[in-house]
Design an enzyme around this catalytic site. Structure first.
Site, short mmCIF file in Angstrom:
data_model
loop_
_atom_site.label_atom_id
_atom_site.label_comp_id
_atom_site.label_asym_id
_atom_site.label_seq_id
_atom_site.Cartn_x
_atom_site.Cartn_y
_atom_site.Cartn_z
N ARG A 191 -9.87 7.88 -5.25
CA ARG A 191 -9.38 7.13 -5.00
C ARG A 191 -8.18 6.56 -6.14
NH1 ARG A 191 -6.06 4.25 -1.48
NH2 ARG A 191 -6.24 2.43 -2.35
N THR A 221 -2.61 7.06 6.77
CA THR A 221 -4.19 8.19 6.15
C THR A 221 -4.33 9.17 7.67
OG1 THR A 221 -3.96 6.36 5.44
CG2 THR A 221 -5.91 7.20 5.68
N THR A 258 -5.52 9.82 2.61
CA THR A 258 -3.82 9.11 2.47
C THR A 258 -2.74 9.20 1.83
OG1 THR A 258 -3.37 6.51 2.75
CG2 THR A 258 -5.47 6.87 1.30
N GLU A 265 -1.67 6.57 1.38
CA GLU A 265 -0.86 5.29 2.31
C GLU A 265 0.17 4.94 2.95
OE1 GLU A 265 -1.27 1.86 1.96
OE2 GLU A 265 1.15 1.45 2.18
N GLU A 272 0.25 4.35 -3.16
CA GLU A 272 -1.20 3.63 -3.16
C GLU A 272 -0.96 2.17 -3.87
OE1 GLU A 272 -3.20 4.37 -0.61
OE2 GLU A 272 -3.56 6.01 -0.66
N ASP A 322 -1.51 -1.12 -2.92
CA ASP A 322 -2.37 -1.48 -2.72
C ASP A 322 -3.14 -2.48 -2.97
OD1 ASP A 322 -2.42 -0.69 0.74
OD2 ASP A 322 -3.94 0.99 -0.35
N SER A 332 -8.82 -0.18 2.02
CA SER A 332 -9.99 -1.02 3.65
C SER A 332 -10.42 0.48 4.04
CB SER A 332 -8.73 -1.29 4.29
OG SER A 332 -7.83 -2.23 3.60
N GLY A 366 -4.88 2.85 9.18
CA GLY A 366 -5.00 1.30 9.83
C GLY A 366 -4.31 0.67 8.93
N GLY A 367 -4.83 1.21 7.80
CA GLY A 367 -4.62 -0.54 6.47
C GLY A 367 -5.49 -0.85 6.63
N1 GLU Z 1 -3.88 2.59 2.30
C1 GLU Z 1 -4.70 1.86 2.75
C2 GLU Z 1 -5.48 2.08 1.68
O1 GLU Z 1 -6.47 2.68 1.22
C3 GLU Z 1 -5.10 3.01 4.09
C4 GLU Z 1 -3.69 2.61 4.44
C5 GLU Z 1 -3.95 2.82 6.32
O2 GLU Z 1 -5.21 3.52 6.61
O3 GLU Z 1 -2.66 3.29 7.24
O4 GLU Z 1 -6.79 1.03 2.52
#
Ligand code: GLU
Length: 615
Positions: free
Chosen positions: A124, A422, A440, A442, A466, A469, A495, A517-518
């Site tokens: 990360r 991602t 990702t 982001e 990132e 987030d 996530s 998918g955030g």
């Molecule tokens: N940055 C997000 C995360 O680490 C992921 C973004 C995404 O999946 O679209 O949770």
């Protein structure tokens, strides 16, 4: 796409897909399902929906979001490479062919099982050492708008993907590191065909063109994106990958590439960031204790292992599944291939409770202690029993956070913020290694900054955003701090939910899954686990199920997938229901048997361009 599926199984899986999708126009596997292409209702742009056949392999399999990347991963396995070797090669190719989603300028989480041990590798991004909790506040102390925060150097975290992959490769690699970079270097030099999804996202993006390097690389001189099929060459990325092939992650932490990254971030004309060469040099990937817990589904105990904080994925999925299992008829079967309003209501309520805990408690464990001293307090059976009692036949007016292990929190909850862009990779090799990696930058195209070390060469790689987030507001209105606020060196809450599933009794690995998918990653992955392990669907049929999501507010249903009476029944229970495109990018591999032989069943999301390649 090479079709190596076994005939009868393929037929069955296709049948299930057609049943779920209501119509199956055009040749399966390649045809468009008419009426399914969704408008861009979310900032994460949808593209066409393409039915996928589902796959079955006897020996090894690579599931990735782009066919070229999956095929390269398979070629590494065929050369005697391990799952981690293949993941390295896949990630390098994705940097080139799916630049909107992940790459060497971003971060990633990798779950790995070597037949004995489960490991969690954390790549990360971190906040630069000069960052502070006011990073995303304007001069008057108000949080910046999301688009204003994203574009530019301010949002860029110190990248970790390559360092993390190198760490995993030192432990589990079989082929030399430099060999794994070769396919991406060759493709960068010879060019790759612009895919329909990349073209669609380029056409929709309004910020990428502001970066002169990205504008010259992705767009024609008339300002339009290169057409689908255009062979796009990236000689600058080839040059950077060559350096990574020789020096490993050090090529990104010192020297000309590191300097170019720092310059790009610090010299942004209107939104510069503070990243320094020291930040790059000091970055450390981490090995963390995987977060494992037991989930009882279809009368057997399964062990779900996912990524611990700084990801919220495993905890939130575990809570949702655990709460559902504790509600009457929480495991009710599908009717006509769809979950009904009763199940959707219970799922929504379980999710609202899980997201309330997520907003209050989950952040980088190096900065924020777990409630009651351990993250598994959020999954303790007695705690889930108590939380499940809050779920009633109608929508609860408020879904508050709980007190796991009796913890009294001094945090303020983080408000909802958008997250997107991602990629997910699942790989099983012939040596008994299986992995799940979610990776990702982001947002789609990250911070929209493309790093280039030599103006004579076109292209480069994109930097992440990132840091968005993190919570933009460091405190609530009363000054109570938010756990996931910006702090120097801290990892933003994620996530991402790369998940490995085991039979808890035998220890046998059953599945690898995950999605982009955030925050909705949590729902997309939970749906796939429920579909396969609870409802007995193939991975493909489970991925094809309509998406359902909430972060605590309205209930979102994937558009045109549910009958009107389901929406009306949910509204009658008190839910605000919105239909929208919910663009998951699920990939999954599941253990099955065929005539007594173990096989890998694979699925890739019809909402994106992924496939499963294997033998
Ligand atoms: N940055 C997000 C995360 O680490 C992921 C973004 C995404 O999946 O679209 O949770």
């Amino acid at each position: 796409m090479k079709d190596r599926t076994l005939g009868p199984i393929r037929f069955l899986l296709v049948g299930a897909l057609c049943a779920i999708m209501a119509s199956c126009a055009g040749p399966v596997g390649h045809g468009r399902v008419t009426g399914q292409a969704a408008p861009p209702a979310q900032p994460e742009q949808a593209s066409a929906i393409t039915a996928k056949p589902g796959w079955m392999f006897l020996r090894q399999a690579v599931a990735a979001a782009n066919p070229l990347a999956a095929e390269v991963g398979l070629s590494v396995l065929r050369d005697g490479g391990s799952a981690v070797d293949a993941a390295v090669a896949v990630q390098m190719v994705l940097t080139l062919v799916e630049p909107q989603s992940s790459g060497i300028g971003g971060g990633a989480f990798l779950m790995h099982h070597d037949g004995q041990r489960v490991q969690a590798f954390d790549g990360r991004e971190t906040a630069p050492s000069a960052a502070n909790e006011r990073l995303f506040l304007d001069d008057t102390g108000k949080p910046l708008s999301f688009p204003k925060a994203v574009v530019g150097g301010l949002s860029v975290g110190v990248p970790g993907t390559v360092a993390m992959l190198a760490m995993a490769h030192r432990q589990h690699g079989k082929l030399p590191w430099s060999r794994l970079l070769v396919p991406a270097i060759q493709l960068s030099e010879h060019g790759f065909p612009v895919s329909p999804r990349l073209h669609t996202l380029l056409a929709a993006d309004t910020s990428l063109k502001a970066d002169p390097v990205a504008a010259a690389y992705f767009y024609r001189t008339d300002g339009r994106p290169h057409p689908v099929g255009h062979m796009l060459k990236n000689p600058e990325l080839a040059a950077v990958l060559r350096q990574i092939a020789v020096q490993g992650p050090a090529a990104l932490s010192r020297g000309p590439v590191a300097q170019a990254m720092v310059d790009k971030v610090r010299q942004h004309p209107d939104n510069p960031g503070d990243m320094t060469l020291d930040d790059l040099e000091l970055y450390q990937p981490r090995e963390r204790e995987p977060l494992c817990h037991v989930w009882r589904a279809s009368q057997r105990d399964l062990r779900l292992c996912g990524f611990p904080p700084p990801s919220s994925g495993a905890i939130s999925i575990g809570q949702i599944l655990g709460l559902l299992a504790r509600t009457p008829q929480g495991d009710s079967p599908l009717t006509n291939g769809l979950p009904g309003p009763g199940w959707l209501h219970r799922y929504t309520e379980a999710s609202r409770l899980a997201f309330a805990d997520r907003a209050l408690y989950i952040a980088d464990p190096d900065f924020v202690p777990a409630p009651a001293g351990r993250w598994t307090s959020l999954l303790a059976p007695a705690y889930l029993d108590q939380r499940a009692r809050l779920i009633t036949p109608t929508r609860m007016p408020q879904a508050p956070a709980g007190q796991p292990g009796g913890a009294v929190s001094s945090w303020a909850p983080m408000s909802d913020q958008p997250e997107y862009g991602t990629s997910h990779i699942s790989i099983a090799d012939a040596f008994g290694n299986t992995l799940a990696m979610t990776t990702t930058i982001e947002s789609g195209f990250g911070s929209r900054l493309m790093v280039n070390t030599n103006a004579g060469r076109s292209g480069g790689f994109l930097l992440n955003n990132e840091l968005t987030d993190f919570s933009f507001s460091p405190t609530d209105a009363l000054g109570k701090p938010v756990a996931n606020r910006v702090e120097p060196g801290k990892r933003p809450r994620s996530s991402m939910s790369p998940t490995l599933v085991f039979d808890d009794t035998s220890g046998e690995l059953l599945m690898s899954a995950g999605s982009p998918g955030g925050a909705f990653i949590i729902h997309f992955t939970a749906k796939t686990l429920l579909g396969t392990l609870q409802w007995g669907l193939s991975p493909q049929a489970a991925i094809d199920l309509p998406n359902v999501a909430t972060t605590g507010g309205p209930l979102l249903l994937e558009e045109k997938r549910f009958p009107t009476d389901t929406l009306q029944a949910l509204q009658a229970l008190g839910h605000t229901v919105n239909e929208t495109a919910l663009t998951s990018g699920l990939q999954a591999l599941q253990r099955g048997t065929l005539n007594g032989r173990p096989v890998w069943l694979g699925g890739a999301d019809p909402r994106r361009e992924g496939i499963v390649a294997g033998d």
